[in-house]
Design an enzyme around this catalytic site. Structure first.
Site, mmCIF file in Angstrom:
data_model
loop_
_atom_site.group_PDB
_atom_site.id
_atom_site.type_symbol
_atom_site.label_atom_id
_atom_site.label_comp_id
_atom_site.label_asym_id
_atom_site.label_seq_id
_atom_site.Cartn_x
_atom_site.Cartn_y
_atom_site.Cartn_z
ATOM 1 N N CYS A 183 -7.251 0.919 -0.686
ATOM 2 C CA CYS A 183 -6.266 -0.155 -0.474
ATOM 3 C C CYS A 183 -6.109 -0.535 0.986
ATOM 4 O O CYS A 183 -5.759 -1.670 1.304
ATOM 5 C CB CYS A 183 -4.915 0.238 -1.077
ATOM 6 N N HIS A 224 5.813 9.729 11.566
ATOM 7 C CA HIS A 224 5.433 11.080 11.138
ATOM 8 C C HIS A 224 5.158 11.124 9.635
ATOM 9 O O HIS A 224 4.120 11.631 9.195
ATOM 10 C CB HIS A 224 6.567 12.048 11.506
ATOM 11 N N GLU A 225 6.078 10.577 8.840
ATOM 12 C CA GLU A 225 5.908 10.640 7.383
ATOM 13 C C GLU A 225 4.719 9.796 6.921
ATOM 14 O O GLU A 225 4.004 10.173 5.990
ATOM 15 C CB GLU A 225 7.193 10.218 6.676
ATOM 16 N N HIS A 276 1.648 11.870 7.084
ATOM 17 C CA HIS A 276 1.370 12.684 5.897
ATOM 18 C C HIS A 276 0.703 11.843 4.812
ATOM 19 O O HIS A 276 -0.253 12.288 4.170
ATOM 20 C CB HIS A 276 2.662 13.291 5.366
ATOM 21 N N HIS A 326 0.937 19.173 9.510
ATOM 22 C CA HIS A 326 1.729 19.433 10.705
ATOM 23 C C HIS A 326 0.836 20.042 11.789
ATOM 24 O O HIS A 326 -0.150 20.733 11.492
ATOM 25 C CB HIS A 326 2.887 20.377 10.395
ATOM 26 N N ASP A 373 0.801 -1.224 0.000
ATOM 27 C CA ASP A 373 0.000 0.000 0.000
ATOM 28 C C ASP A 373 0.832 1.271 0.000
ATOM 29 O O ASP A 373 0.379 2.316 -0.467
ATOM 30 C CB ASP A 373 -0.926 0.028 1.222
ATOM 31 N N ASN A 414 -8.297 -3.508 3.136
ATOM 32 C CA ASN A 414 -8.096 -4.951 3.016
ATOM 33 C C ASN A 414 -7.325 -5.496 4.208
ATOM 34 O O ASN A 414 -6.155 -5.151 4.416
ATOM 35 C CB ASN A 414 -7.335 -5.265 1.729
#
Length: 411
Positions: free
Chosen positions: A390, A333-334, A337, A343, A284, A393
């Site tokens: 996605c 953290h990423e 996003h 943020h 994913d 599932n």
């Protein structure tokens, strides 16, 4: 019925207790030494599994007993989990290791409802636990014929004075490409009743990181497993299961140009994921772990709201700390996003001001482990508006997602 293993950890004075010591997590200037001693609840002579489904550990903190209850993180690996590296002539070498009897755990401290724990029991005990609002780390002391472990507060790891490390995502930055919403399918009543989401994560390790760890693929693999176990723990309050789908180590050369401009590298990685990786194995979202130093003190970047898009469901994470807990916080953290989170504080100081939350633009010290209410709202808005298909599932294994353990549950 799951048998329970009880392990008593006895605190003892160590000859250099309290002095500085170099551990895998870094230079630690104050620590305690513990000696794990197993006391099994299984009948005498019973065959013990290598890694029990449920374990308890007891230690003393300020003279008071602390009981750590752990459960194996059965959702750590997907059923089709694979590992790939490359031969000297560039051929892909892919294996599908058996990972059902793995050694990674999550847990809670008994009678501390706000506690958490993420522990590897592969070679001694290594990981972190949060007790009464304080983050502690534990790892084995590499001493011959000794079961000694160090326990220390995160704040006791020595750190260099340096500029704050930042996420490369800015308020107005978006990809040049629009995120497709063609996958907005109808949600069944069952999916609406059970809002659990499942992210099959692919991790790619670049050549610089391979060199950094002395070309030791096994060491890198263990580090990635520990990292994703921590990430999985931090996403539990959002009812999101992060499952490691594949690990690919670029062991001969980088398959894209990894450069110091994080956004250019992110675009190249997204193209490679869409045209190469996604066609080889289902997943994913993909993150690139790198040892390159990005400009502007950036240590991570990802496309906002990119989850499930073939090109935009990607992120970059710099392996800038020897402490795997710190790098796991950056990856968490990423991924936020990717899942639609902004943020906590934008360039104008608006929105949620939360210096100790996961989506703060600068990494906190110690690294945050909790999402703010704003982040949760961003995530729920993303689910409502973008309907990323996605992550609906569930993994195929029936035992993949275990029930969270409450800190107040009887043991």
């Amino acid at each position: 019925m799951i048998e329970v293993l009880l392990v008593t950890i006895c605190l003892a004075v160590f000859p250099y207790q309290g002095s500085s010591i170099i551990l895998e997590s870094g230079n630690v200037n104050d620590y305690e030494v513990v000696y794990p001693r197993k006391v099994s609840a299984l009948p005498k002579g019973a065959v013990q599994p290598k890694y029990e489904d449920t374990m308890q550990y007891e230690l003393k903190e300020n003279g008071e007993p602390v009981v750590l209850h752990l459960e194996k993180n059965k959702g750590l690996f997907s059923e089709d989990y694979s590992e790939t590296h490359y031969s000297p002539d560039g051929r892909e070498i892919t294996t599908y290791p058996s990972v059902e009897d793995h050694c990674y755990y999550h847990g809670r401290i008994h009678n501390d409802a706000d506690s958490t724990a993420s522990i590897s029991a592969c070679d001694g005990l290594k990981g972190y636990f949060k007790l009464q609002g304080q983050t502690y780390l534990i790892e084995p002391l590499k001493l011959p014929d000794s079961e000694a472990h160090a326990v220390f507060k995160y704040e006791n790891i020595e750190k260099e004075d340096e500029a704050p490390k930042m996420c490369g995502v800015t308020q107005n930055w978006e990809s040049d490409e629009s995120i497709k919403k063609a996958s907005q399918l109808y949600l069944t009543p069952e999916q609406q009743r059970f809002p659990q989401r499942y992210v099959k994560l692919a991790i790619v390790v670049d050549y610089r990181m391979y060199i950094k760890y002395n070309r030791d693929s096994n060491k890198i693999t263990v580090r990635v497993h520990e990292m994703v176990n921590h990430v999985n723990e931090m996403y539990k309050p959002l009812n999101v299961a992060i499952t490691l789908s594949l690990l690919r180590i670029w062991s001969t050369r980088d398959l894209i140009t990894v450069q110091s401009d994080s956004k250019v590298t992110l675009g190249s990685f997204g193209d490679w994921r869409k045209t190469v990786l996604l066609k080889q194995q289902s997943h994913d979202c993909a993150h690139l772990l790198t040892d390159i130093t990005f400009t502007k003190n950036v240590i991570g970047v990802a496309y906002k709201k990119g989850m499930c898009d073939p090109k935009l469901s990607v992120g970059l994470v710099q392996d800038y700390s020897s402490n795997v807990f710190v790098v796991a916080a950056i990856m968490t953290h990423e991924l936020g996003h990717n899942l639609g989170m902004e943020h906590d504080e934008d360039e104008n100081g608006k929105k949620c001001k939360c210096d100790t939350c996961i989506m703060s633009p600068a990494i906190s010290d110690p690294p945050a482990q909790l999402f703010s209410d704003c982040s949760k709202n961003d995530y729920h808005t993303f689910l409502t508006n973008s309907k990323p298909q996605c992550i609906l599932n569930a993994p195929l294994r029936t035992d993949t997602v275990s029930t969270p353990v409450s800190g107040n549950e009887p043991l």
